[in-house]
Design a protein around this motif. Structure first.
Motif, PDB file in Angstrom:
ATOM      1  N   GLN A 112     -50.121  21.346  72.327  1.00  0.00           N
ATOM      2  CA  GLN A 112     -49.148  22.442  72.353  1.00  0.00           C
ATOM      3  C   GLN A 112     -49.745  23.673  71.663  1.00  0.00           C
ATOM      4  N   THR A 157     -43.661  16.132  71.040  1.00  0.00           N
ATOM      5  CA  THR A 157     -45.050  16.148  70.564  1.00  0.00           C
ATOM      6  C   THR A 157     -45.351  14.907  69.725  1.00  0.00           C
ATOM      7  N   ASP A 196     -49.119  18.745  76.939  1.00  0.00           N
ATOM      8  CA  ASP A 196     -48.054  19.182  76.045  1.00  0.00           C
ATOM      9  C   ASP A 196     -47.789  20.674  76.251  1.00  0.00           C
ATOM     10  N   GLU A 197     -46.723  20.976  76.962  1.00  0.00           N
ATOM     11  CA  GLU A 197     -46.300  22.352  77.252  1.00  0.00           C
ATOM     12  C   GLU A 197     -47.426  23.212  77.837  1.00  0.00           C
TER      13      GLU A 197
END
Ligand SMILES: Nc1ncnc2c1ncn2[C@@H]1O[C@H](COP(=O)(O)OP(=O)(O)OP(=O)(O)O)[C@@H](O)[C@H]1O
Ligand SMILES: [Mg+2]
Lengths: 320, 291, 257
Positions: free
Chosen positions: C86, C44, C177-178
């Motif tokens: 995220q 991140t 992000d994820e």
């Protein structure tokens, strides 16, 4: 229809003096309500939509009022020129302080705006050579619109009502646009807004300046309507009262701000009997609303009454 | 000139001591619950007003003072219980508005109980001026300074040495973790509000014999206390004490040499400058030392 | 295929911790480039440095000739970089379509005054923005939800909404992000298809993801981050066989193979 709620409201404003001519609550208190609506709608753009608290909004209202008062009374300026001068001064001051102030968040922002408001109030009281000090300044001339003297309650109702409706219209327009969405995005998540290309500080500064200008113009009108100004009208407490109006109706709702302003204008009228209790009741309202109805009385009510009603005012109703 | 300066210093330190106590109260609550309590100034007013009323009723001086502090502590506890705790998940803006509402509410109560009259309190011990060179001070000035010093030391001791104090500190670092290790977070919050209300009341009682008190005296005192806390770096109690002293001195010197009418403006200009250029406060960052 | 993004000598330390430690890598145009690594590896942080949310201590990030380091996030975005988060960063004070319309911010130019007065130019722009937003929503299969309030939606839908919003900006490079974290199996499968579909439109995708099945399926290059440094990089097949990577992931327990 996007502006259905607005037209409904405008019709109501236009009909009231026809149905109740020469009614104290319509043409006298009504004008005060209009001024409060103008201020609350402007503050709501900054506080409700962009999420930037201001505890010093009365300062800009005061600067506008005093520039109009001082220049017309002491130097004999034309009221319209005075009004423009007030706007220019407020534009300068707002631009000067907006960037450093709006870099702050939460409590720090609250403190900074509050401090600014108090400084301006002290200057109004202390600079008595210009402002007349704590006693204020009287003899402010009325307005003349193309030879039409705004000299009766009803005429002031028309002028203030028109400007007020203009403010509401502007606010509704702004919210439903690229810039308005940017404002709300900044409120929702600064980091997401910035990674989508929104210039956070620029956006905040623009709305801060706009709401300051709106307050300044309101101040000028207020000065001419009252024919008298004193620092009391622009104190820290009035800033808090403006915040109460916005919060009472519901943050981030233009009609919520209108509603809050109207309620808080009429409440003291009906509470005169309980004059001593006024402060207690104000405090209780602020606390209770914030604790139990954080979305505001108007917004919550509108949602309860149902989609039909909410639909008309959809424009102004956004969740916080 | 020198005498004048000494005189300003005496006044400045006295006023500053009061600000320091209010600021300390701000910092304690902020530390424990991340709430800036705009009603802090009202604690000062309630403490002073209750003391004056109780003395008027003929209750012995010492008992009246203790009872006044106790009354204010109860108000503080009630504020936490009925307002702050009810709005636990509120945003920063909401909590600001709630505490502002509380301050107006308490002021409204005071207006109903005590009216708009101006009250004065007899000093702790006589009014015979003490001469320091050509400057003079009252015994009460000494009481204010000594009382502030003693309470600051006590607060320090409380946070650094007692289990309860340390538990409150633990809450301020991480509320969830604190509750996981068995600390009763709600109780700690209550204690913090009680403690800072008590400090506010103490400030009120100490300064009431020097300044007059009205139902709205708390407004400016509260704002100055908030300023002191910001000067010292929010959440740094000893910083708030130093900030309060500094603010008091600045104000009195400014009032003496520039203009007394602009006294409050000077204080707020300083605050704005600090916020613009050193938002972490003058005495290190809030993170570096939270007590 | 040319190189779109060139990262060299990137360093970011928080206090004593070097979250990103001298990273250099290239990202090819139009490919899916995945960054994997254990929790706290610095993935991140890397995204924050690439998008201007955080500034690196040293190093450079070059996007097709533009240096991104030192630019504030909104200027990085203007260079054609978009991202998701995220921890969801949805604008909960707006409807779904409005969220996506914010995504179109860079493609419009109207200001406060034209908005206040509702000039015809603004109305035309509003219509364009609305069309683009509808397209982005439809692309992510969410056209039915346009008027829904974002606070009423499920987690999986919000994840897609963030992607739609980021796509509405017409980015050259999209950082995810994820995106599959917290999704159930069906939703993960949908996400997988969506990422492939995005890549097919020519957008370069940088992906951070813990679901190895998804990573190995969609990526053309995998970069393994460990304590802020590069542990290995290569094609998915190479990474799956890399003994160091397998060791770092405790012998495949996290789902490699
Ligand atoms: N703002 C910050 N301040 C201090 N330390 C930070 C900050 N941001 C990240 N870190 C630290 O940097 C390291 C990398 O964090 P990062 O969030 O980038 O990991 P990650 O790879 O994304 O992990 P995950 O898979 O859990 O999302 C961690 O040790 C983290 O504690
Ligand atoms: Mg991460």
């Amino acid at each position: 229809m996007r502006l259905a709620g607005f037209y409904l409201f405008a019709a109501l404003v236009a009909l009231l003096p026809v149905v109740f001519p020469d009614n104290y609550y319509v043409t006298v208190v009504g004008v005060t309500a209009f001024f409060n609506i103008m201020l609350a709608v402007g503050l709501n753009l900054l506080m409700g939509y962009a999420g930037q608290i201001s505890l010093g909004h009365a300062a800009f209202f005061g600067i506008g009022a005093y520039v109009s008062a001082v220049t017309t009374v002491r130097y004999g300026w034309n009221p319209w020129v005075a009004m423009a001068a007030g706007l220019v001064l407020v534009w300068l001051i707002a631009n000067l302080i907006a960037r450093p102030i709006l870099r702050l968040k939460g409590h720090y922002l609250a403190m900074a705006t509050l401090g600014f408001g108090i400084i301006i109030h002290i200057v109004l009281v202390q600079a008595d050579a210009f402002t007349g000090g704590p006693d204020g300044l009287s003899g402010i001339p009325g307005l003349v619109l193309f030879g039409w003297h705004v000299d009766s309650d009803l005429r002031w109702y028309v002028v203030a009502g028109a400007v007020m409706l203009l403010y509401v219209w502007l606010s509704l327009n702004i919210i439903d646009s690229r810039e308005g969405r940017a404002l709300r995005a900044v409120h929702g998540s600064e980091v997401a807004a910035s990674t989508l290309g929104i210039d956070i500080s620029g956006t905040k500064v623009r709305v801060f300046v706009l709401s300051a200008l709106m307050a300044s113009l309101t101040g000028s009108l207020f000065a001419h309507q009252q024919a008298f100004v004193s620092p009391d009208s622009f104190s820290f407490f009035f800033s808090i009262e403006l915040v109460t109006m916005v919060v009472l109706g519901g943050l981030a709702s233009t009609f919520g701000a209108v509603f809050g302003a109207v309620i808080l204008t009429f409440l003291p009228e009906f509470l005169v009997v309980f004059e001593d209790f006024q402060m207690l009741i104000y405090g209780a309202i602020l606390m209770l609303i914030m604790i139990f109805l954080p979305r505001g009385l108007f917004v919550t009510m509108a949602d309860r009454i149902g989609p039909m009603f909410a639909g008309y005012f959809r424009q102004g109703i956004r969740e916080t | 000139m020198l005498d004048q300066l000494i005189q300003f210093l005496i006044t400045g330190i006295t006023v500053g001591a009061a600000y320091a106590l209010v600021g300390l109260g701000f910092a304690i609550i902020y530390n424990a619950s991340d709430v800036v309590n705009f009603a802090q100034g009202e604690f000062v007013m309630i403490g002073a007003m209750s003391a004056i009323s109780l003395i008027d009723m003929g209750i012995p001086y010492g008992v009246a003072l203790a009872a006044a502090v106790a009354i204010t502590v109860c108000v503080g506890l009630a504020l936490e219980k009925f307002a702050i705790e009810q709005a636990r998940d509120a945003t920063v803006v909401s909590t600001i508005i709630i505490t502002i509402g509380a301050s107006i509410f308490l002021r409204g109560m005071a207006l109903i109980v005590w009216g708009k009259d101006i009250y004065a309190m007899p000093p702790f011990s006589g009014e015979k001026p003490i001469h320091v060179g050509n400057a003079t001070m009252l015994p009460q000035n000494i009481w204010v300074m000594a009382g502030t010093a003693a309470s600051v030391l006590l607060v320090r001791y409380f946070f650094n040495r007692t289990a309860t104090g340390k538990a409150i500190l633990a809450c301020s670092y991480n509320m969830k973790a604190a509750s996981l290790v068995g600390i009763n977070v709600r109780k700690m919050l209550l204690i913090s509000y009680g403690l800072s209300a008590g400090l506010g009341a103490l400030a009120g009682i100490l300064i009431a014999p020097i300044t007059y008190i009205t139902y709205d005296s708390g407004v400016m005192l509260g704002l100055k206390g908030f300023s002191a806390a910001i000067l010292g770096g929010m959440g740094n109690p000893m910083g708030a004490v130093a900030g309060g002293m500094l603010l008091g001195l600045l104000e009195c010197i400014g009032a003496g040499f520039i203009s007394s009418g602009y006294k409050d403006a000077i204080a707020f200009v300083v605050i704005l400058m600090v916020l613009f250029f050193r938002p972490g406060g003058l005495f290190g960052s809030a993170q570096a030392e939270r007590v | 295929m040319g190189v779109l993004l060139q990262v060299s000598g990137l360093v970011k330390a928080y206090g004593g911790v070097r979250a990103i430690n001298d990273l250099s890598f290239d990202v090819k145009k139009g490919k899916v480039f995945s960054v994997i690594g254990p929790n706290g590896a610095g993935k991140t942080t890397l995204f924050n440095l690439l998008t201007g949310v955080d500034t690196p201590d040293t190093g450079s990030v070059n996007l097709d000739g533009y240096e991104l380091v030192g630019r504030p996030p909104h200027r990085v975005a203007a260079c054609g970089v978009s991202r998701t988060f995220q921890n969801l960063q949805i604008f909960h004070n707006m409807t779904v379509i409005e969220n996506v319309m914010v995504g179109c911010h860079l493609r419009g130019c109207s200001g406060l005054w034209s908005a206040a007065l509702r000039l015809p130019s603004l109305l035309a722009e509003e219509r364009r923005i609305r069309t683009w937003a509808d397209e982005a929503l439809a692309f992510c299969g969410m056209e039915d939800l346009a008027q829904a309030r974002s606070s009423e939606l499920s987690y999986g839908v919000l994840k897609k909404l963030e992607i739609a919003r980021a796509l509405a900006a017409k980015p050259r490079m999209l950082l995810l992000d994820e995106p599959a974290a917290g999704l159930n199996d069906t939703e993960t499968l949908e996400m997988c298809e969506l990422i492939k579909k995005i890549s097919e439109t020519g957008v370069t995708v940088l992906l951070v993801e813990h679901n190895m099945g998804l990573v190995m399926d969609v990526s053309s290059w995998v970069f393994v981050l460990n304590y802020g440094s590069c542990l290995a990089q290569g094609t998915p097949r190479e990474i799956q066989r890399n003994p160091q990577v397998i060791a770092a992931y405790l012998g495949g327990e996290t789902g490699i193979e």
